[in-house]
Design a protein around this motif. Structure first.
Motif, PDB file in Angstrom:
ATOM      1  N   VAL A 119      -2.195 117.730 -20.856  1.00  0.00           N
ATOM      2  CA  VAL A 119      -0.938 118.297 -21.323  1.00  0.00           C
ATOM      3  C   VAL A 119      -0.714 117.770 -22.731  1.00  0.00           C
ATOM      4  O   VAL A 119      -0.767 116.552 -22.967  1.00  0.00           O
ATOM      5  CB  VAL A 119       0.236 117.921 -20.404  1.00  0.00           C
ATOM      6  CG1 VAL A 119       1.548 118.484 -20.956  1.00  0.00           C
ATOM      7  CG2 VAL A 119       0.001 118.438 -18.996  1.00  0.00           C
ATOM      8  N   ALA A 120      -0.492 118.705 -23.667  1.00  0.00           N
ATOM      9  CA  ALA A 120      -0.355 118.311 -25.072  1.00  0.00           C
ATOM     10  C   ALA A 120       1.012 118.710 -25.591  1.00  0.00           C
ATOM     11  O   ALA A 120       1.551 119.764 -25.229  1.00  0.00           O
ATOM     12  CB  ALA A 120      -1.446 118.952 -25.915  1.00  0.00           C
ATOM     13  N   ALA A 121       1.591 117.854 -26.426  1.00  0.00           N
ATOM     14  CA  ALA A 121       2.847 118.138 -27.112  1.00  0.00           C
ATOM     15  C   ALA A 121       2.572 118.140 -28.606  1.00  0.00           C
ATOM     16  O   ALA A 121       2.088 117.138 -29.152  1.00  0.00           O
ATOM     17  CB  ALA A 121       3.918 117.102 -26.765  1.00  0.00           C
ATOM     18  N   ASN A 122       2.839 119.294 -29.248  1.00  0.00           N
ATOM     19  CA  ASN A 122       2.544 119.474 -30.676  1.00  0.00           C
ATOM     20  C   ASN A 122       1.093 119.126 -30.998  1.00  0.00           C
ATOM     21  O   ASN A 122       0.785 118.486 -32.004  1.00  0.00           O
ATOM     22  CB  ASN A 122       3.496 118.643 -31.542  1.00  0.00           C
ATOM     23  CG  ASN A 122       4.924 119.153 -31.476  1.00  0.00           C
ATOM     24  OD1 ASN A 122       5.154 120.341 -31.210  1.00  0.00           O
ATOM     25  ND2 ASN A 122       5.891 118.274 -31.708  1.00  0.00           N
ATOM     26  N   GLY A 123       0.186 119.557 -30.110  1.00  0.00           N
ATOM     27  CA  GLY A 123      -1.238 119.376 -30.338  1.00  0.00           C
ATOM     28  C   GLY A 123      -1.785 118.028 -29.955  1.00  0.00           C
ATOM     29  O   GLY A 123      -2.996 117.806 -30.009  1.00  0.00           O
ATOM     30  N   GLU A 124      -0.935 117.090 -29.510  1.00  0.00           N
ATOM     31  CA  GLU A 124      -1.396 115.755 -29.140  1.00  0.00           C
ATOM     32  C   GLU A 124      -1.321 115.600 -27.624  1.00  0.00           C
ATOM     33  O   GLU A 124      -0.283 115.867 -27.013  1.00  0.00           O
ATOM     34  CB  GLU A 124      -0.530 114.687 -29.816  1.00  0.00           C
ATOM     35  CG  GLU A 124      -0.934 113.270 -29.443  1.00  0.00           C
ATOM     36  CD  GLU A 124      -0.041 112.226 -30.101  1.00  0.00           C
ATOM     37  OE1 GLU A 124       0.678 112.583 -31.064  1.00  0.00           O
ATOM     38  OE2 GLU A 124      -0.048 111.082 -29.647  1.00  0.00           O
ATOM     39  N   VAL A 125      -2.469 115.226 -27.030  1.00  0.00           N
ATOM     40  CA  VAL A 125      -2.508 115.046 -25.585  1.00  0.00           C
ATOM     41  C   VAL A 125      -1.670 113.838 -25.211  1.00  0.00           C
ATOM     42  O   VAL A 125      -1.932 112.714 -25.654  1.00  0.00           O
ATOM     43  CB  VAL A 125      -3.960 114.873 -25.086  1.00  0.00           C
ATOM     44  CG1 VAL A 125      -3.964 114.610 -23.583  1.00  0.00           C
ATOM     45  CG2 VAL A 125      -4.785 116.102 -25.405  1.00  0.00           C
ATOM     46  N   ILE A 126      -0.634 114.084 -24.399  1.00  0.00           N
ATOM     47  CA  ILE A 126       0.273 112.979 -24.030  1.00  0.00           C
ATOM     48  C   ILE A 126      -0.101 112.376 -22.692  1.00  0.00           C
ATOM     49  O   ILE A 126       0.223 111.222 -22.420  1.00  0.00           O
ATOM     50  CB  ILE A 126       1.727 113.471 -24.025  1.00  0.00           C
ATOM     51  CG1 ILE A 126       1.872 114.687 -23.091  1.00  0.00           C
ATOM     52  CG2 ILE A 126       2.192 113.824 -25.436  1.00  0.00           C
ATOM     53  CD1 ILE A 126       3.308 115.154 -22.931  1.00  0.00           C
ATOM     54  N   TYR A 127      -0.727 113.133 -21.823  1.00  0.00           N
ATOM     55  CA  TYR A 127      -1.269 112.560 -20.601  1.00  0.00           C
ATOM     56  C   TYR A 127      -2.239 113.559 -19.983  1.00  0.00           C
ATOM     57  O   TYR A 127      -2.292 114.731 -20.355  1.00  0.00           O
ATOM     58  CB  TYR A 127      -0.178 112.164 -19.596  1.00  0.00           C
ATOM     59  CG  TYR A 127       0.596 113.318 -19.010  1.00  0.00           C
ATOM     60  CD1 TYR A 127       0.129 114.003 -17.883  1.00  0.00           C
ATOM     61  CD2 TYR A 127       1.809 113.708 -19.557  1.00  0.00           C
ATOM     62  CE1 TYR A 127       0.846 115.047 -17.356  1.00  0.00           C
ATOM     63  CE2 TYR A 127       2.533 114.750 -19.023  1.00  0.00           C
ATOM     64  CZ  TYR A 127       2.054 115.427 -17.918  1.00  0.00           C
ATOM     65  OH  TYR A 127       2.756 116.458 -17.387  1.00  0.00           O
ATOM     66  N   THR A 128      -3.057 113.064 -19.038  1.00  0.00           N
ATOM     67  CA  THR A 128      -4.021 113.921 -18.344  1.00  0.00           C
ATOM     68  C   THR A 128      -3.882 113.713 -16.851  1.00  0.00           C
ATOM     69  O   THR A 128      -3.382 112.673 -16.397  1.00  0.00           O
ATOM     70  CB  THR A 128      -5.461 113.593 -18.776  1.00  0.00           C
ATOM     71  OG1 THR A 128      -5.732 112.227 -18.467  1.00  0.00           O
ATOM     72  CG2 THR A 128      -5.678 113.864 -20.249  1.00  0.00           C
ATOM     73  N   GLN A 129      -4.327 114.688 -16.108  1.00  0.00           N
ATOM     74  CA  GLN A 129      -4.272 114.622 -14.643  1.00  0.00           C
ATOM     75  C   GLN A 129      -5.628 115.045 -14.091  1.00  0.00           C
ATOM     76  O   GLN A 129      -6.143 116.103 -14.442  1.00  0.00           O
ATOM     77  CB  GLN A 129      -3.196 115.573 -14.111  1.00  0.00           C
ATOM     78  CG  GLN A 129      -3.119 115.634 -12.589  1.00  0.00           C
ATOM     79  CD  GLN A 129      -2.509 114.369 -12.005  1.00  0.00           C
ATOM     80  OE1 GLN A 129      -1.485 113.906 -12.465  1.00  0.00           O
ATOM     81  NE2 GLN A 129      -3.138 113.809 -11.010  1.00  0.00           N
TER      82      GLN A 129
END
Length: 628
Positions: free
Chosen positions: A541-551
């Protein structure tokens, strides 16, 4: 001079008149002419067909002397007679030749009579110009021998004849031998009234084929040709083998087509278990057009793993060919449960469920409904129980609770393992949802604003209603949160974390577009795995192109799962969210102003207003009661 008395003048006049009348009454007629042959009398203008010159009898009679009798052929005088008599009789043979000629007999006395007839003389047999398989041969003698490569040939050509050809007769003779016997095969073909061209398809045997062709015209003249057509075969049979490369079924259909340009001798099919069968064995040595090809359609049983099939064909001249294929049989035990959402509807408080359990090895199928408020079982129906089946269709009316009901379709495979698929039915809105979260999103969207984005699944419901006739399968739903997920930025690119595995994010959507700092947004994502194996993926999951976390998640084979992910805003501003390479939407994050939230103010005003109005009504009622 002696004078004549008037009475004598009258007598002389009468005598002259009588003499004139007598002369006029005895004027001569045209000569009468008859012409005959040994076969009978010839009519004026008649056409006579013959193979040779014709002897004719001429008889003529006239009132006066016949001075000349002429016989003309096509305008040329060939015979002249001077009878000098009132009658004429003559037997003669005019010198005619092959072809069509006009004969004139002219009889002249004081008047002239002309008698015409036509003679068609044909003493030459037809002349043949071959066009196939003899190339441009023209002549009266038999053509040279011919060599061809196929059993089917067309014997054709042009015909030239004076009177026309009545029949073409072609006889094919083939001497054959085998280890067991030898013999002769004869086939005769006949063409009636071919006109000026003929064409006859012949089926020949391998090797030499003797041909006798007879061309007979209307006069019985016969042209006879004898020659040999040899079939030289160096071409291998052609084999087409159609089977699936991979299957989940223990039995598959095998389609085989074998063709040859002359004649098949043997065809052998070898099954995966090593046994074989022969649809053609040691064919008839005589030319047989049914042995040019054969088609085979058989169901064959497979063992788990790789199965080899081969087909071998040999023709009469020893040319052979082989074709093989490998079928991989993967035994599928796990069934696939598919619910057709567009056909599943709530009517009169009950659910009309349309679903199917397909593939795998199915031994039991049931449907159960559970009241999500009380957790009580509302309805339980056994759809199928028995021996292993590959498909069970479900079309049932299922009882629902008054509010929210979980509908669970269960299938048991041949090894006793239970597989389920669930959905949620809301009797109040008469809508069907994949899970509880999509139902909550629907209610939230309806409360907030008509234009606010709704959850992915309820949007799908709306779209489906506009496109009748499509069946959308409801797949397994998995809800995931950030618990246990990596919260720090990671090196995994958002656009490739899933796609690199062959799994794709079909759609992603947020449930809100405006929040305050510290609020949480739900991101719904549908992830599809079209591969035939379970696939482990990393969902970023990315916010403004930056991955903030993964699952980390395992996506079952041939299925689509839905994940509900949460994003908590930790700084103000505009944020674009995406799952994998699928954009989920943009949200606007505002700072907390410290004021009472608008929703709280609104709800408080509603409560306060209700209290004021209620108190006023109570006081007014009391005043009326007391008589004020």
């Amino acid at each position: 001079m002696q004078k004549v008395a008037p009475r004598h003048i009258m007598r002389i006049f009468i005598i002259i008149v009588l003499l004139s009348t007598t002369v006029a009454g005895t004027a001569t007629a045209e000569p009468v002419v008859t012409v005959s042959t040994a076969s009978g009398e010839i009519s004026e203008g008649e056409t006579i067909k013959t193979t040779d010159e014709v002897t004719i009898n001429i008889n003529a009679a006239a009132d006066s002397m016949i001075t000349v009798v002429e016989i003309r052929i096509d305008g040329d005088v060939v015979k002249t007679y001077e009878p000098k008599s009132n009658t004429f009789s003559k037997t003669t043979t005019p010198d005619t030749g092959d072809g069509e000629q006009n004969v004139e007999i002219i009889v002249s006395s004081d008047r002239v009579t002309t008698f015409n007839y036509t003679i068609v003389q044909d003493s030459i047999p037809p002349v043949i110009e071959y066009t196939s398989p003899v190339q441009r041969y023209s002549g009266r003698s038999s053509p040279s021998n011919v060599t061809v490569e196929n059993a089917y040939v067309n014997l054709s050509g042009n015909i030239s004849d004076t009177t026309g050809v009545n029949t073409v007769s072609i006889r094919r003779t083939y001497q054959h031998s085998s280890n067991a016997s030898s013999g002769q095969s004869v086939r005769t073909y006949r063409i009636n009234n071919p006109g000026n061209r003929f064409n006859q398809q012949l089926f020949l045997g391998s090797g030499e084929n003797e041909l006798l062709a007879r061309y007979t015209d209307e006069m019985g003249n016969v042209r006879r040709h004898e020659f040999t057509i040899s079939v030289s075969d160096s071409e291998n049979p052609k084999i087409s083998l159609t089977v699936p490369n991979r299957t989940f079924n223990q039995q598959v259909e095998m389609q085989v087509s074998v063709t040859d340009n002359v004649q098949l001798q043997t065809v052998t099919v070898e099954r995966p278990d090593g046994t074989g069968f022969r649809p053609i064995t040691e064919s008839n040595p005589e030319p047989d057009p049914s042995l040019l090809s054969t088609k085979i359609s058989r169901n064959i049983s497979l063992d788990e793993g790789k199965n080899n099939i081969s087909v071998t064909a040999t023709d009469r001249d020893g040319n052979s060919a082989s074709e093989s294929a490998t079928i991989t049989y993967n035994r599928q035990i796990e069934p696939k449960i598919t619910i057709y959402r567009n056909q599943t509807q709530i009517t009169n408080g009950n659910l009309s469920l349309q679903a199917a359990v397909i593939q795998g090895e199915i031994t039991r199928v049931s449907v159960e409904t559970i009241n999500l408020t009380t957790n009580d079982i509302v309805d339980l129906q056994l759809i199928y129980s028995g021996t292993v089946r590959e498909r069970v269709d479900i079309g049932e009316i299922i009882a629902l609770a008054g509010g929210r009901t979980q509908v669970q379709v269960s299938a048991t495979d041949s090894e006793g393992e239970l597989h389920t698929n669930v959905l949620v039915a809301d009797n109040r809105s008469e809508k069907v949802f994949i899970n509880e979260s999509s139902l909550a999103d629907e209610r939230s969207a309806q409360t907030a604003t008509e234009t606010q984005a709704v959850s992915n699944e309820s949007s799908n419901d709306s779209n489906s209603s506009n496109t009748p006739g499509t069946d959308e399968a409801i797949q397994e739903t998995i809800t995931a949160t950030t618990t246990g997920a990596t919260t720090e930025p990671t090196e995994i690119p958002a656009s490739t974390a899933i796609e690199a595995t062959g799994v794709s994010v079909v759609v992603a959507k947020i449930n809100q577009t405006q929040i305050q700092l510290g609020d949480t947004v739900t991101v719904n994502a549908s992830i599809e795995n079209r591969r035939r194996i379970n696939q482990d993926v990393v969902v970023p999951v990315a916010a403004n192109g930056e991955v903030i976390y993964t699952q980390n998640k395992t996506i079952p084979k041939n299925s689509t799962i839905n994940m509900s992910l949460q994003y908590t805003a930790n700084k103000p501003g505009n944020v674009s969210l995406q799952v994998g390479s699928a954009p989920a939407g943009k949200i606007s994050v505002s700072e907390d102003s410290g004021l009472v939230p608008l929703d709280l103010v609104r709800n408080g005003l509603i409560v306060f207003g209700s209290i004021v109005i209620g108190g006023y009504l109570i006081l007014k009622s009391l005043a009326i009661y007391l008589g004020y």
